[in-house]
Structure formats: structure tokens, C-alpha cells
Design a protein around this motif. Structure first.
Motif, short mmCIF file in Angstrom:
data_model
loop_
_atom_site.label_atom_id
_atom_site.label_comp_id
_atom_site.label_asym_id
_atom_site.label_seq_id
_atom_site.Cartn_x
_atom_site.Cartn_y
_atom_site.Cartn_z
N LEU A 38 21.17 -2.90 8.01
CA LEU A 38 20.38 -1.79 7.48
C LEU A 38 20.21 -0.71 8.54
N VAL A 39 20.37 0.54 8.13
CA VAL A 39 20.16 1.68 9.04
C VAL A 39 19.24 2.67 8.34
N GLN A 40 18.17 3.03 9.00
CA GLN A 40 17.19 3.98 8.46
C GLN A 40 17.31 5.31 9.21
N ILE A 41 17.57 6.40 8.44
CA ILE A 41 17.65 7.75 9.02
C ILE A 41 16.35 8.49 8.68
N PRO A 42 15.63 9.03 9.64
CA PRO A 42 14.40 9.79 9.33
C PRO A 42 14.70 10.95 8.38
N GLN A 43 13.82 11.15 7.40
CA GLN A 43 14.02 12.20 6.40
C GLN A 43 14.12 13.58 7.04
N ALA A 44 13.29 13.82 8.06
CA ALA A 44 13.31 15.12 8.73
C ALA A 44 14.66 15.38 9.37
N ASP A 45 15.23 14.35 10.01
CA ASP A 45 16.54 14.51 10.65
C ASP A 45 17.62 14.74 9.60
N LYS A 46 17.52 14.02 8.48
CA LYS A 46 18.51 14.20 7.41
C LYS A 46 18.43 15.60 6.83
N ASN A 47 17.21 16.08 6.57
CA ASN A 47 17.04 17.44 6.02
C ASN A 47 17.57 18.49 6.98
N ARG A 48 17.27 18.30 8.27
CA ARG A 48 17.75 19.26 9.26
C ARG A 48 19.27 19.30 9.30
#
Length: 496
Positions: free
Chosen positions: A223-233
Motif C-alpha cells: 500500500l502507498v498513500q499519497i497526500p491529497q495536497a501533493d496530488k492536487n499540486r
């Protein structure tokens, strides 16, 4: 042939028309903004899809690398006491202290059969060969059994630091330079391994099966979790060019809309001021012109023959001047759509004769030849006597102005397709094709000949066009350079 069309004029725009234009323009701007919004949303959706694809590809690469490392680890575990080692560059198995070399180890997945190939060189006895073959069979079997399951000790034997570095490297290779958290989960949902801030309930968790070639019923997941803020940026940065282009386009549309509306309102204001000035000016002129006409009539009744002659000239010129002032006034009223026609059944032949009578002195002075052919058997039309007479007078006036030497005019009428067709032609200087395209424009004057000696405002044919159209008729002009001009007017007939 120049076919007359009613040209749009800012002065003709009533407030209601302007409101309609503004409303339609605003709707167009809103439609553009809506389409741009959809375009941006689709661009972001594509960016998100590309981001998800890149992360999933990175996870596949991580799993493949971990699977490879697992093979090395399992093989070394089972062969460490036998003197074998793994050549990671060639993926061959080599016995370090003998001359036995195992070229390949394979597994027949179709029949679940284990096979191996060996090459044995310089062994002292056959028993040693058989002993090595049996030992290799045992080792290969143990290796393949371990590789076929995704055991707990395999997962926990991985180091968190190694997983983090492997994932980071794979993400960067796929263009993802963001922070992340990771974990390894078994089939029951228990986290076997996880980073410090990993939250299994958080959004944007990407997962992939570890050991995809394993025969185990239950396999672990990475499992890999990407922070939403980083994804949006990342998504917004990938769509930055599209956003800039869209913003510039929308800004251009808004500025254009604002300039257009401002220009319409400004022209409307200027036109209103101009029309007010023309109305006041023409009314001021009408009084002295009328006085001149009355004085000329008085002189004609009391003076000598010579005085009567000059008084007649004064009277005729005052009538011509009054006609021009009336034309200017009527043009202003037409622009404001305030002209009210006094319609009644009239004979066009009578109106043509009255229009011709206005130029009696000019025709005599120029020794003009006027040829008439009133062939229309039904000459009656529903018309305003004043305005239609002015139309005919304007056309005759132009024929006289643009004829050099002795003017020759032809006035012809006929009935055709339920219309009375009136043709007024001359044998004057004519005009070019380019001039014919603009001849019905207001204030336009043909450049033929010496225009400084040709008096007028360029309003005659523009006025004629609008009056004829108010009578539900048509007007057209055909001209040939140095040969003359023909103006044709068609009006609906009235059957008494």
C-alpha cells in the motif's frame, strides 16, 4: 448591379435592441466560460488519471524489484551451506569451490514439474555425481516451494527503509516527486509493516499484490498513500499551461465584450446628440426658407417681367433648399424610427411629373432632354405622397448632377409581377463597380468627376432606400463607367 440593403445604423438601435444585444453577448460569454470550465475540469481529470497511472506503474516496478530480491534471498538461504552463490548480473548459479556449474533452473508451470540442467566436469567418482544431483534436486525443490508462497516471515524480513527507498526511486522514475507513506498488509487487513504516518483509512491509497506469481491463496498487498495536497499540486502543475491559455482566452473574451458594449452605448449616445442637433438645425432653417419663398411669391405678383423672372428663380431655389432640409430632417427621423407615413392610393405617373416639375428651371438651364414612357397600365400604389415624390426627385437630381454637357434622362414605367417598376436613367459619367457597392451608404458620394462642383450631402439614395423599403418595395442601381446609370424602383400595385 448594386442591390440595396438596409444597413445597420447605431441610431436605429432602440434601447430594447441594445438590451437584446447585451443579453445575447452576455450569454455567449457565459457559454464560453462554461466551456472553458468543462475544458479545465477534463484537463484536471486527465491529469489525475495520468497521476494514478504513473503511481500504479511505479508500484508494479517496486513489486518486480522486491520479487527479484526475494528470489536472491531465498536462494542464498538454501544454498549458503553448500558453497553456492548468486551471480546477480547473469542470474546463474555457481559453486564456488568446485567445477560444477548449474546453467539454469526452471519450473514447468503447465505440469507443476521441476527440472534442472547440470553440467559436471572432472568429478572423481560417479557416486559424487549422483550425490550432487540428489542434493541439487532437494535444494531446487525447497527453493521453489518457498517462492510459491507469500509467507509472513518473507514480508517482515523486508526492511522499512529498503521499501521506502525502492518506492521513492520508482516514483521519481515515473515523474512523481511527492511525499508518501507505505505499508504491507496481509489478507486479513493486518498491517505487517508500515511507515510512521501511514493511515489505512486515508484517501489516495494505491495498492498492488505482492508476489503476483505466488500460488498461495492469500497474498500480501503493498500500500502507498499519497497526500491529497501533493496530488492536487502535481495535477494543477501538470495542467498549468492549459490553465494559462484558458485564462488568457477568457480575459480576451471579457475585454472584447466590454469594449463592444461600451462602443455600442457610446455610438448610441453620439447618434442621439447628432440627431437632436440635426432636428434643431433643420427646424431653424425651415422658417427663413419659407419666408424667402413667400417673399418671392410677393415679388412675382407686383414686379416687372424681369423681377418676376428672378423671383421665380428665387422661389425654385428656395423649394430645392427646402427639399434638402426636409431630406436631412426625414433622415434623422428615420434613424429614430419616428417617420409616420401618410399612406393613400396614388398614381406614380402623377408623382413622377411633380418630381420633374421641381427641376423645371434646371432642366431649361441645361437644355436637358427628358424622355418619358409611362407604359404601366396599373400605376396606382399605396404610398406617402411627400416621401415618394422626394425619392423620385432625389434620383432625378442625381441624374442631372452627374451628367456632363446636355443631360439626357429616360423615365420609364411598366407593370411586372404585381409591381410597378419605375426606371430613371441617364447618359452621364456613370460609376465604377466599387462605387456601386457603397452608393446607398449614408453620406457617401461617388468620386467620379469633380465632386467639388457637384453639390449634395450624400443622403439622397440612402434616404430613397429607406423610404422605398418602408413602402415594401425595392430599389437597385446599375451603372457603366462613362455610359450612364439606371435606378430601378419597384412598388406593389394597388388594384382599385
Amino acid at each position: 448591379m448594386a442591390k440595396a440593403n438596409l444597413h445597420t445604423n447605431f441610431a436605429l438601435l432602440k434601447q430594447r435592441t441594445i438590451n437584446i444585444i447585451i443579453t445575447l453577448s452576455l450569454l455567449c460569454v457565459l457559454a464560453v466560460l462554461f466551456s472553458q470550465g468543462i475544458w479545465i475540469r477534463n484537463s484536471l481529470a486527465i491529469g489525475e488519471s495520468n497521476f494514478d497511472y504513473a503511481v500504479n506503474e511505479a508500484l508494479k516496478q517496486v513489486v518486480a524489484k522486491m520479487e527479484k530480491q526475494k528470489v536472491y534471498r531465498v536462494f542464498n538461504h538454501h544454498t549458503s551451506n553448500e558453497g553456492f552463490k548468486v551471480d546477480t548480473a547473469k542470474m546463474n548459479v555457481i559453486k564456488s569451490d568446485s567445477i560444477i556449474e548449474i546453467r539454469s533452473i526452471s519450473r514447468d508451470t503447465g505440469y507443476n514439474k521441476l527440472t534442472h540442467k547440470t553440467q559436471i566436469v572432472y568429478l572423481d567418482t560417479l557416486s559424487k555425481v549422483r550425490s550432487w544431483e540428489q542434493r541439487i534436486d532437494s535444494i531446487v525443490g525447497d527453493i521453489l516451494v518457498d517462492l510459491s508462497v507469500d509467507s509472513l516471515h518473507t514480508a517482515v524480513s523486508l526492511k522499512q527503509q529498503n521499501i521506502d527507498s525502492t518506492i521513492k526511486e520508482a516514483l521519481e522514475q515515473n515523474g512523481i516527486n511527492t511525499g508518501f507513506e507505505c505499508a504491507v498488509k496481509n489478507h486479513s487487513g493486518e498491517l505487517l509493516l508500515h511507515s510512521e504516518n501511514f493511515d489505512k483509512n486515508a484517501p489516495n491509497i494505491y495498492k498492488t499484490v505482492m508476489s503476483p506469481n505466488s500460488l498461495a491463496l492469500h497474498r500480501n498487498e503493498l500500500l502507498v498513500q499519497i497526500p491529497q495536497a501533493d496530488k492536487n499540486r502535481k495535477m494543477w502543475s501538470s495542467s498549468l499551461r492549459v490553465l494559462i491559455h484558458s485564462a488568457v482566452f477568457v480575459l480576451f473574451i471579457m475585454v472584447t465584450f466590454w469594449l463592444t458594449i461600451r462602443t455600442i452605448l457610446k455610438q448610441k449616445k453620439i447618434s442621439t446628440i447628432k440627431n437632436d442637433f440635426i432636428n434643431n438645425m433643420t427646424h431653424e432653417f425651415k422658417t427663413p426658407i419659407a419666408t424667402i419663398g413667400l417673399a418671392a411669391d410677393a415679388l412675382k405678383e407686383t414686379g416687372s417681367e424681369q423681377v418676376v423672372h428672378f423671383a421665380s428663380i428665387i422661389k425654385q431655389e428656395s423649394l430645392n433648399m427646402n427639399q434638402k432640409v426636409e431630406t436631412i430632417l426625414q433622415m434623422a427621423l428615420l434613424e429614430q424610427q419616428q417617420v409616420k407615413l401618410a399612406l393613400r392610393v396614388l398614381n406614380v405617373h402623377t408623382l413622377l411629373e411633380q418630381a420633374q416639375a421641381h427641376f423645371e428651371l434646371q432642366l431649361k438651364a441645361k437644355q436637358a432632354i427628358v424622355k418619358t414612357d409611362f407604359a404601366a397600365t396599373i400605376p396606382n400604389v399605396l404610398a406617402d405622397a411627400l416621401h415618394l415624390t422626394n425619392v423620385f426627385a432625389n434620383v432625378i437630381d442625381n441624374a442631372l448632377k452627374y451628367s456632363e454637357g446636355q443631360p439626357v434622362l429616360h423615365i420609364v414605367t411598366k407593370n411586372q409581377d404585381g409591381q410597378v417598376v419605375i426606371s430613371i436613367s441617364d447618359e452621364g459619367i456613370g460609376m465604377s463597380k466599387e462605387e456601386q457597392k457603397r452608393v446607398f451608404d449614408k453620406f457617401y458620394r461617388a468620386q467620379s468627376g469633380n465632386i467639388h462642383n457637384t453639390k449634395g450631402f450624400g443622403l439622397g439614395l440612402s434616404y430613397a432606400l429607406q423610404i422605398v423599403q418602408l413602402h415594401k418595395g425595392t430599389i437597385s442601381l446599375e451603372s457603366t463607367k462613362n455610359k450612364g446609370t439606371v435606378v430601378t424602383i419597384s412598388l406593389p400595385v394597388i388594384h382599385e
